[in-house]
Structure formats: C-alpha cells, structure tokens
Design a protein around this motif. Structure first.
Motif, PDB file in Angstrom:
ATOM      1  N   LYS A 159       0.617  -1.084  -0.119  1.00 12.68           N
ATOM      2  CA  LYS A 159      -0.037  -0.147  -0.032  1.00 12.68           C
ATOM      3  C   LYS A 159       0.741   1.398   0.048  1.00 12.68           C
ATOM      4  CE  LYS A 159      -3.952  -2.071   2.587  1.00 12.68           C
ATOM      5  NZ  LYS A 159      -4.430  -2.149   3.757  1.00 12.68           N
ATOM      6  N   GLN A 160       1.969   1.138   0.499  1.00  9.58           N
ATOM      7  CA  GLN A 160       2.875   2.435   0.767  1.00  9.58           C
ATOM      8  C   GLN A 160       4.027   2.560  -0.239  1.00  9.58           C
ATOM      9  OE1 GLN A 160       4.550   2.343   4.784  1.00  9.58           O
ATOM     10  NE2 GLN A 160       2.560   2.245   5.811  1.00  9.58           N
ATOM     11  N   SER A 161       4.318   1.305  -0.879  1.00  8.04           N
ATOM     12  CA  SER A 161       5.538   1.514  -1.601  1.00  8.04           C
ATOM     13  C   SER A 161       5.126   0.893  -3.060  1.00  8.04           C
ATOM     14  CB  SER A 161       6.742   1.164  -1.102  1.00  8.04           C
ATOM     15  OG  SER A 161       6.977   1.366   0.239  1.00  8.04           O
ATOM     16  N   GLY A 162       3.995   0.253  -3.193  1.00 13.51           N
ATOM     17  CA  GLY A 162       3.573  -0.409  -4.421  1.00 13.51           C
ATOM     18  C   GLY A 162       4.304  -1.856  -4.621  1.00 13.51           C
ATOM     19  N   GLU A 163       3.551  -2.491  -5.661  1.00 11.21           N
ATOM     20  CA  GLU A 163       4.022  -3.852  -5.683  1.00 11.21           C
ATOM     21  C   GLU A 163       5.370  -4.232  -5.689  1.00 11.21           C
ATOM     22  OE1 GLU A 163       1.881  -6.617  -6.341  1.00 11.21           O
ATOM     23  OE2 GLU A 163       0.075  -4.881  -5.817  1.00 11.21           O
ATOM     24  N   GLN A 164       6.528  -3.537  -6.015  1.00 11.24           N
ATOM     25  CA  GLN A 164       7.656  -3.611  -6.165  1.00 11.24           C
ATOM     26  C   GLN A 164       8.103  -4.200  -4.662  1.00 11.24           C
ATOM     27  OE1 GLN A 164       9.659  -3.712  -8.777  1.00 11.24           O
ATOM     28  NE2 GLN A 164      11.383  -4.112  -7.582  1.00 11.24           N
ATOM     29  N   ALA A 165       7.365  -3.977  -3.578  1.00 13.03           N
ATOM     30  CA  ALA A 165       7.721  -4.237  -2.135  1.00 13.03           C
ATOM     31  C   ALA A 165       7.842  -5.806  -2.028  1.00 13.03           C
ATOM     32  CB  ALA A 165       6.963  -3.841  -1.053  1.00 13.03           C
ATOM     33  N   LYS A 166       6.938  -6.719  -2.978  1.00 13.31           N
ATOM     34  CA  LYS A 166       6.852  -7.984  -2.961  1.00 13.31           C
ATOM     35  C   LYS A 166       8.267  -8.561  -3.587  1.00 13.31           C
ATOM     36  CE  LYS A 166       2.113  -8.474  -3.385  1.00 13.31           C
ATOM     37  NZ  LYS A 166       0.867  -8.914  -4.258  1.00 13.31           N
ATOM     38  N   LYS A 167       8.630  -7.963  -4.404  1.00 13.93           N
ATOM     39  CA  LYS A 167       9.959  -8.422  -5.141  1.00 13.93           C
ATOM     40  C   LYS A 167      11.382  -7.954  -4.348  1.00 13.93           C
ATOM     41  CE  LYS A 167      12.322  -7.865  -9.609  1.00 13.93           C
ATOM     42  NZ  LYS A 167      12.169  -7.359 -10.896  1.00 13.93           N
ATOM     43  N   ASP A 168      11.118  -6.681  -3.605  1.00 14.57           N
ATOM     44  CA  ASP A 168      12.527  -6.233  -3.134  1.00 14.57           C
ATOM     45  C   ASP A 168      12.344  -6.607  -1.568  1.00 14.57           C
ATOM     46  OD1 ASP A 168      12.899  -4.852  -5.310  1.00 14.57           O
ATOM     47  OD2 ASP A 168      12.530  -2.968  -4.461  1.00 14.57           O
ATOM     48  N   GLY A 169      11.302  -7.266  -1.071  1.00 12.63           N
ATOM     49  CA  GLY A 169      11.348  -7.540   0.256  1.00 12.63           C
ATOM     50  C   GLY A 169      11.178  -6.675   1.335  1.00 12.63           C
ATOM     51  N   ILE A 170      10.962  -7.013   2.501  1.00 11.96           N
ATOM     52  CA  ILE A 170      10.487  -5.949   3.658  1.00 11.96           C
ATOM     53  C   ILE A 170      11.407  -6.312   4.793  1.00 11.96           C
ATOM     54  CG2 ILE A 170       8.283  -5.315   3.035  1.00 11.96           C
ATOM     55  CD1 ILE A 170       7.176  -7.173   5.113  1.00 11.96           C
ATOM     56  N   ALA A 171      11.652  -5.297   5.775  1.00 16.60           N
ATOM     57  CA  ALA A 171      12.375  -5.408   6.853  1.00 16.60           C
ATOM     58  C   ALA A 171      12.028  -4.937   8.150  1.00 16.60           C
ATOM     59  CB  ALA A 171      14.021  -4.958   6.950  1.00 16.60           C
ATOM     60  N   LEU A 172      11.525  -5.533   9.207  1.00 16.92           N
ATOM     61  CA  LEU A 172      11.126  -4.882  10.297  1.00 16.92           C
ATOM     62  C   LEU A 172      12.075  -5.120  11.611  1.00 16.92           C
ATOM     63  CD1 LEU A 172       8.524  -7.229   9.025  1.00 16.92           C
ATOM     64  CD2 LEU A 172       7.457  -5.111  10.307  1.00 16.92           C
ATOM     65  N   VAL A 173      12.232  -3.805  12.219  1.00 20.33           N
ATOM     66  CA  VAL A 173      13.137  -3.781  13.299  1.00 20.33           C
ATOM     67  C   VAL A 173      12.171  -3.896  14.558  1.00 20.33           C
ATOM     68  CG1 VAL A 173      14.955  -2.566  14.287  1.00 20.33           C
ATOM     69  CG2 VAL A 173      14.803  -2.627  11.819  1.00 20.33           C
ATOM     70  N   ILE A 174      12.323  -4.574  15.357  1.00 17.69           N
ATOM     71  CA  ILE A 174      11.531  -4.634  16.775  1.00 17.69           C
ATOM     72  C   ILE A 174      12.685  -4.674  17.914  1.00 17.69           C
ATOM     73  CG2 ILE A 174      10.034  -6.158  18.220  1.00 17.69           C
ATOM     74  CD1 ILE A 174      10.244  -6.757  14.429  1.00 17.69           C
ATOM     75  N   ALA A 175      12.599  -3.683  18.593  1.00 19.13           N
ATOM     76  CA  ALA A 175      13.407  -3.480  20.015  1.00 19.13           C
ATOM     77  C   ALA A 175      13.028  -4.718  21.106  1.00 19.13           C
ATOM     78  CB  ALA A 175      13.224  -2.241  20.602  1.00 19.13           C
ATOM     79  N   ASN A 176      13.803  -4.789  22.046  1.00 14.47           N
ATOM     80  CA  ASN A 176      13.669  -5.817  23.028  1.00 14.47           C
ATOM     81  C   ASN A 176      12.491  -5.391  23.881  1.00 14.47           C
ATOM     82  OD1 ASN A 176      14.660  -4.015  24.790  1.00 14.47           O
ATOM     83  ND2 ASN A 176      16.694  -5.060  24.959  1.00 14.47           N
ATOM     84  N   ASN A 177      11.928  -4.226  23.872  1.00 12.91           N
ATOM     85  CA  ASN A 177      10.705  -3.819  24.376  1.00 12.91           C
ATOM     86  C   ASN A 177       9.624  -4.077  23.759  1.00 12.91           C
ATOM     87  OD1 ASN A 177      10.680  -1.690  22.633  1.00 12.91           O
ATOM     88  ND2 ASN A 177      11.356  -0.059  24.202  1.00 12.91           N
ATOM     89  N   GLY A 178       9.816  -4.685  22.666  1.00  8.87           N
ATOM     90  CA  GLY A 178       8.368  -5.259  21.697  1.00  8.87           C
ATOM     91  C   GLY A 178       8.097  -4.246  20.848  1.00  8.87           C
TER      92      GLY A 178
END
Length: 174
Positions: free
Chosen positions: A121-140
């Motif tokens: 939704k935010q970056s377009g269909e290219q996100a499916k090809k490029d992949g995503i990253a999520l950064v989660i701190a140890n506090n959740g």
C-alpha cells in the motif's frame, strides 16, 4: 499496529542453543523479556532474504554485541521453510549463524502477509519483489519498517538508541 506487535510476541522461532547446532522453539515475547533480544525480520523472495543474510554476515560481531536476532522469512514458493534437508551440501554459513532464528510455525504466514500488504500500500507492488524489513526492539516496539536493501549498521544503531539513549551517541565505540 499495536495488535500486530502483540501477535508478533506470540509467534515462535527456532533458535540455536548449542555449539553443536542444537535448537529449541521459543516465542518472540519470551526472547525479548528473558534474553532482551532485539529482532530484525527480513521477509521477501529467496533472493531478497539471501542478499540480506549475506549483508548481515558482514556485521555479525555487531549483532552479538547488540543482542540482535535476524529472522528471515521467504515468501516465494519453494522457500527455505519447505525445502528438504540433506542433499549435496550443507546450508551456506550465512544461514547457520547463531544470530539467525527461523519461524517455527505456520502462524508467521498471516503476520508476514499483513506486513507485506501494508508495504505494498505504501510502496507499491515492488515491495513484494524487494522484500521488507521490520526492526523490533527488545521492549516489543516496532521501531522501523522498510522496503528493499537492509541498512544493517543503521538498524543496529537505531535499536541501541531505542533502548539505551546516550548523549554521546549509540555504539560510540564503532
């Protein structure tokens, strides 16, 4: 997004617990509460995950010193989750590092799909090809969501800033 953070805490990962390669399954929430682990999830096609893991391998000492676990999740058919073990060779070293944790249940699919839908939704269909990253701190708390190439050093610094704000800056010894 808070609901998704709660779902993430309940998801199990398989972690390496011994030098012999032995492993056990534990929830993300238990890792964050007990071991104070930060989590970086990389999700996308096999190529995107492989590229990210190779990049992570270059900073493996930073992960050890910063208590970071990387969870790769391949979204394409024939991914690591369904590949048979055995064959002509062992897994590449970048897939077997102690800072790598593997999704340990099918519940990860719906979580990753929801995150991927938001990225599209935010970056377009290219996100499916490029992949995503999520950064989660140890506090959740999810402190960063991104699409494409993973800026590992920046992510590790942001994790340190999140949990250890310091006037002289994070990882000043680097």
């Amino acid at each position: 997004m808070k609901e998704r953070e709660a779902i993430l805490r309940s998801l199990p990962v398989e972690i390496t617990v011994g030098a012999d390669g032995s492993s056990r399954s534990v929830s993300v929430g238990e890792l964050q509460a007990g071991a104070k682990q930060h989590i970086i999830i990389v999700a996308g096609p096999r190529k995107a995950c492989t590229d990210a893991l190779i990049g992570a391998n270059l900073l493996k000492m930073d992960f050890a010193m910063s208590n970071v676990l990387v969870v790769p999740y391949e979204t394409d058919a024939g991914s690591l989750q369904t590949r048979p073990s055995g064959g002509f060779g062992e897994k590449p070293s970048y897939e077997t590092q102690p800072y790598i944790a593997r999704p340990a249940s099918d519940d990860w699919a719906s979580y990753i799909q929801a995150e991927m839908n938001d990225a599209v939704k935010q970056s377009g269909e290219q996100a499916k090809k490029d992949g995503i990253a999520l950064v989660i701190a140890n506090n959740g708390k999810v402190i960063r969501r991104g699409v494409g190439k993973v800026p590992w050093r920046i992510m590790v610094q942001q994790l340190e800033e999140e949990v250890n704000p310091s006037p002289e800056g994070p990882l000043s010894w680097l």
